[in-house]
Motif scaffolding. Structure first.
Motif, mmCIF file in Angstrom:
data_model
loop_
_atom_site.group_PDB
_atom_site.id
_atom_site.type_symbol
_atom_site.label_atom_id
_atom_site.label_comp_id
_atom_site.label_asym_id
_atom_site.label_seq_id
_atom_site.Cartn_x
_atom_site.Cartn_y
_atom_site.Cartn_z
ATOM 1 N N ASP A 1 20.825 -22.551 9.222
ATOM 2 C CA ASP A 1 20.054 -22.148 9.954
ATOM 3 C C ASP A 1 20.478 -21.035 10.971
ATOM 4 O O ASP A 1 19.980 -20.525 12.247
ATOM 5 N N GLU A 2 22.290 -20.546 11.055
ATOM 6 C CA GLU A 2 22.188 -19.786 11.355
ATOM 7 C C GLU A 2 22.362 -18.036 11.779
ATOM 8 O O GLU A 2 23.050 -17.480 10.344
ATOM 9 N N ARG A 3 21.889 -17.035 11.959
ATOM 10 C CA ARG A 3 20.576 -16.418 11.498
ATOM 11 C C ARG A 3 22.101 -15.179 10.818
ATOM 12 O O ARG A 3 22.552 -15.041 9.621
ATOM 13 N N ASN A 4 23.173 -14.754 11.696
ATOM 14 C CA ASN A 4 24.730 -14.484 12.020
ATOM 15 C C ASN A 4 25.216 -14.482 10.133
ATOM 16 O O ASN A 4 25.444 -13.373 9.223
ATOM 17 N N ILE A 5 25.565 -16.294 10.179
ATOM 18 C CA ILE A 5 25.667 -16.215 8.700
ATOM 19 C C ILE A 5 25.360 -15.822 7.580
ATOM 20 O O ILE A 5 25.805 -15.514 6.758
ATOM 21 N N ASP B 1 22.887 -13.768 7.559
ATOM 22 C CA ASP B 1 23.021 -11.728 7.580
ATOM 23 C C ASP B 1 24.055 -11.325 6.650
ATOM 24 O O ASP B 1 24.788 -10.505 5.881
ATOM 25 N N ASP C 1 23.080 -24.563 3.356
ATOM 26 C CA ASP C 1 23.805 -25.251 4.792
ATOM 27 C C ASP C 1 23.264 -27.022 5.160
ATOM 28 O O ASP C 1 22.365 -27.418 4.195
ATOM 29 N N MET D 1 23.762 -28.858 7.385
ATOM 30 C CA MET D 1 22.764 -28.928 9.266
ATOM 31 C C MET D 1 21.750 -28.012 9.481
ATOM 32 O O MET D 1 21.451 -27.392 9.325
ATOM 33 N N LEU D 2 20.181 -28.463 8.921
ATOM 34 C CA LEU D 2 19.139 -27.611 8.673
ATOM 35 C C LEU D 2 18.172 -27.903 9.397
ATOM 36 O O LEU D 2 18.021 -29.029 8.928
ATOM 37 N N PRO D 3 17.319 -27.389 10.439
ATOM 38 C CA PRO D 3 16.510 -28.285 10.913
ATOM 39 C C PRO D 3 15.093 -28.534 9.589
ATOM 40 O O PRO D 3 15.384 -28.387 8.693
ATOM 41 N N ARG D 4 14.152 -29.639 10.272
ATOM 42 C CA ARG D 4 13.440 -30.192 9.357
ATOM 43 C C ARG D 4 13.304 -30.768 8.405
ATOM 44 O O ARG D 4 13.133 -31.910 8.309
ATOM 45 N N ALA E 1 29.863 -28.683 7.022
ATOM 46 C CA ALA E 1 30.669 -27.971 8.688
ATOM 47 C C ALA E 1 32.761 -29.609 8.761
ATOM 48 O O ALA E 1 33.047 -28.996 9.113
ATOM 49 N N LYS F 1 33.173 -24.663 6.619
ATOM 50 C CA LYS F 1 32.836 -24.173 7.475
ATOM 51 C C LYS F 1 34.323 -24.063 8.264
ATOM 52 O O LYS F 1 35.156 -25.458 8.981
#
Lengths: 409, 249
Positions: free
Chosen positions: B29-33, B35, B72, B74-77, B100, B121
């Protein structure tokens, strides 16, 4: 002195010790009497038998004289001769010996029983102290779940001093256990919050070194943003520990609600415009000033409004409203955002609590802002609470502050 | 000199065409990761898909059938574990979980729908890429062009039969489902029956790397294999590793 005595008499522990002494005394007496009663006859029989088997010479003669003839009872010589003096003496000795023997045995028996019962009673009195001492030792070793057992069927007002002490001791142990588990939870949460920005910073550094990510402004900006996140987290944690310890100085003065709202809006206008969320204010007429710390109220309002912005999608709106509620002034931050489920509402002010753990990460909240707000509002003698009609139906955060009376202005 | 260079270049080229066929799905869910991982994998010429929540991850996986998924927790939904267990029902893509917490590791690979590998992580993208590379090497080895007529290489131990070519395991009439990792682990142990293999050796032979020093993943997968074939075949040699008993008691 007198007071001390009456306090002692009213003390349940005093009563217990006093009763214990009486009990030992009573036990001693009863045993003594019982043993005496049983032994006395036997003792008498024993000494009688010894006397009968081997009477002293004098008694024998006297008895023979008595046997000599009934008619001789009265001596012809006229003077009365006293018969049975020896016999009486012997009977007296016999009685004294029997009683002495019985008393000796009875005393011994009573003494032994008294010692035993004293031991039992003393143990009873000391045991709770030992239990507590053991429990304290276990707790010191880190077993925070340790408790002293208390009688379950005894109502609390009937506890004696030891039981009361044990009860208080258990309360203390409970609070220690809670603190310890909160500390662990806090460390776990903080570690978790730090991990995501750290992952990004570390990964991007590696990527720059490997030439995988371009060395350009955007890449550096991403790293800087993550470092900011860490910095915010550290600042929030510091603030949290200060408000939780009650170490934040609160300077109360009379403040005009309209100014507070206006200041907050001025600070946030740009952020709201960027995201495309409307920010409105609704002030009731004739509002009295509030008694609060200007900087702290400002902090709370900013926090609530920012929170509302984070959870409101573009096109939505956030309204700050202020109204009078008797001797309180009621502030409300209402949004048209994603709302909060009923099951989450009661936890919303708990530090690091997140309705959706992953959702607010992108919005940058650390999960302690609301906890800080709660502490601040309460330090200013107000109350804070949250309402929501459910997910997707917006949320409202309310807090009250005392209104200034005429005399305060 | 020239010919050698040419040879390496042509080999690199065939590898390149092979790489471009490989599809990897990256979910975080973390865009940076996302990318970051994407940049590394693109550099290796893999085809990369990305998703930021559980539902779209599952949808993308169904649409594109990726060979490997980086997921990952921990994800939304829909959380990563749920995605994993649903994914397992319809695909045997190689799954590397991003976790994590270290306590989550057991939950991740301890599930019967277990992931093949995990990375905690904060992780090093370089290391993650190395693991991906190792996993894909195995994937290619696992599906070699088989000569249909050649006799299958089969290992038989009592009721247990391991068909190395069709990658199937039978216990009597039963045929329990094996993930790629579990099968490879069993095959390596059975081929070296009677010999003790250290956890490091197993990491190297099965996962294709042994330079990260973490061997927990071996233990958990051995546990899974034992559950499927019964506990008597593989014995633990304390302090060293595991041994396949050719004649279990």
């Amino acid at each position: 002195m007198n007071k001390g005595l009456s306090a002692s008499i009213h003390s349940r522990l005093f009563g217990k010790i006093f009763l214990s002494f009486l009990l030992v005394l009573f036990v001693w007496t009863m045993i003594f009497l019982a043993v005496n009663a049983v032994i006395l006859n036997r003792s008498f029989a024993y000494h009688y038998n010894r006397l009968a088997q081997d009477p002293p010479q004098a008694l024998r003669e006297e008895l023979q004289g008595m046997m000599g003839g009934e008619g001789n009872m009265m001596a012809p010589g006229g003077g009365q001769r006293l018969f049975g003096v020896r016999l009486l003496e012997e009977v007296q000795t016999l009685f004294r010996r029997s009683v002495n023997t019985a008393v000796r045995y009875a005393s011994l028996a009573a003494f032994v029983v008294a010692i035993l019962s004293s031991l039992v009673i003393a143990r009873q009195l000391v045991q709770p102290m030992q239990h507590m001492s053991l429990a304290a030792q276990r707790i010191a070793e880190g077993h925070y779940a340790e408790r002293v057992s208390l009688p379950e069927d005894l109502p609390r007002q009937n506890y004696d001093e030891w039981q009361d002490f044990a009860y208080q001791f258990n309360l203390m142990a409970q609070s220690l256990e809670d603190t310890e588990s909160m500390r662990r939870q806090l460390i776990g949460d903080v570690a978790h919050e730090m991990r995501t920005p750290l992952t990004t910073i570390r990964g991007y550094m590696e990527a720059l070194a490997d030439g995988v990510m371009p060395a350009e402004a955007d890449t550096y900006a991403r790293i800087a943003r993550e470092a900011d996140r860490l910095q915010h987290l550290v600042a929030d944690l510091q603030e949290l520990s200060r408000v939780e310890a009650g170490a934040v100085p609160i300077e109360i003065s009379a403040l005009v609600p309209a100014d507070l709202v206006e200041n907050t809006m001025a600070r946030l206008r740009l952020q709201f415009e960027e995201k495309g969320v409307a920010l409105n204010a609704r002030l009731a007429p004739g509002l009295p000033p509030v008694l609060a710390d200007e900087e702290r109220v400002h902090q709370v309002l900013l926090n609530l409004a920012q929170n509302a912005l984070n959870y409101t999608p573009a096109g939505g709106s956030v309204t700050l409203s202020v109204a009078r509620d008797k001797d309180q002034v009621h502030f409300c931050v209402q949004d048209s955002g994603i709302g909060i489920g009923a099951e989450h509402l009661q936890h919303i002010f708990t530090r690091f609590y997140r309705v959706d753990r992953s959702r607010s990460r992108e919005s940058g909240g650390s999960g302690i802002g609301l906890t800080i707000s709660k502490h601040l509002v309460e330090a200013m003698k107000g109350t804070i609470w949250a309402e929501s009609e459910g997910e997707g139906r917006g949320a409202a955060f309310h807090f009250t502050l005392p209104a200034a009376r005429e005399s305060d202005r | 000199m020239n010919t050698m260079e040419e040879e390496t270049r042509s080999r690199a080229k065939t590898q390149e065409t092979a790489m471009a066929d490989v599809k990897i799905l990256v979910v975080d869910d973390e865009r940076n990761i996302v990318d970051l991982v994407t940049a590394y994998l693109k550099k290796e010429d893999y085809q990369v898909l990305s998703a930021f929540d559980g539902e779209s991850a599952l949808q993308l996986a169904r649409q594109h059938q990726p060979d490997l998924v980086i997921l990952d927790i921990m994800l939304p939904r829909m959380d990563g574990l749920e995605v994993l267990s649903r994914l397992r029902r319809e695909s045997d893509a190689y799954v590397i979980m991003l976790t994590a917490k270290t306590e989550e590791i057991d939950r991740v690979i301890g599930l019967s729908v277990g992931a093949d590998d995990y990375v905690t992580k904060p992780f090093s993208p370089r290391e993650l890429t190395a693991r991906v590379r190792a996993a894909l090497r195995r994937l290619r080895k696992a599906n070699p062009p088989v000569d249909e007529n050649a006799p299958h290489q089969v290992l038989q131990f009592g009721a247990l039969r391991i068909d190395l070519d069709s990658r199937k395991v039978f216990i009597g009439e039963l045929e329990p489902e094996f993930t790629m990792t579990e099968f490879d682990l069993l095959a390596v142990l059975a081929q070296n029956r009677g010999r003790v293999l250290s956890r490091e050796q197993l990491l190297e032979k099965v996962w294709g790397y042994n330079y990260f020093g973490e061997t927990r993943v071996v233990d958990v997968h051995v546990g899974h294999v034992r559950q499927k074939i019964g506990g008597d075949y593989i014995s633990t040699v304390r302090g060293i590793g595991y041994r396949f008993e050719s004649s279990p008691q």
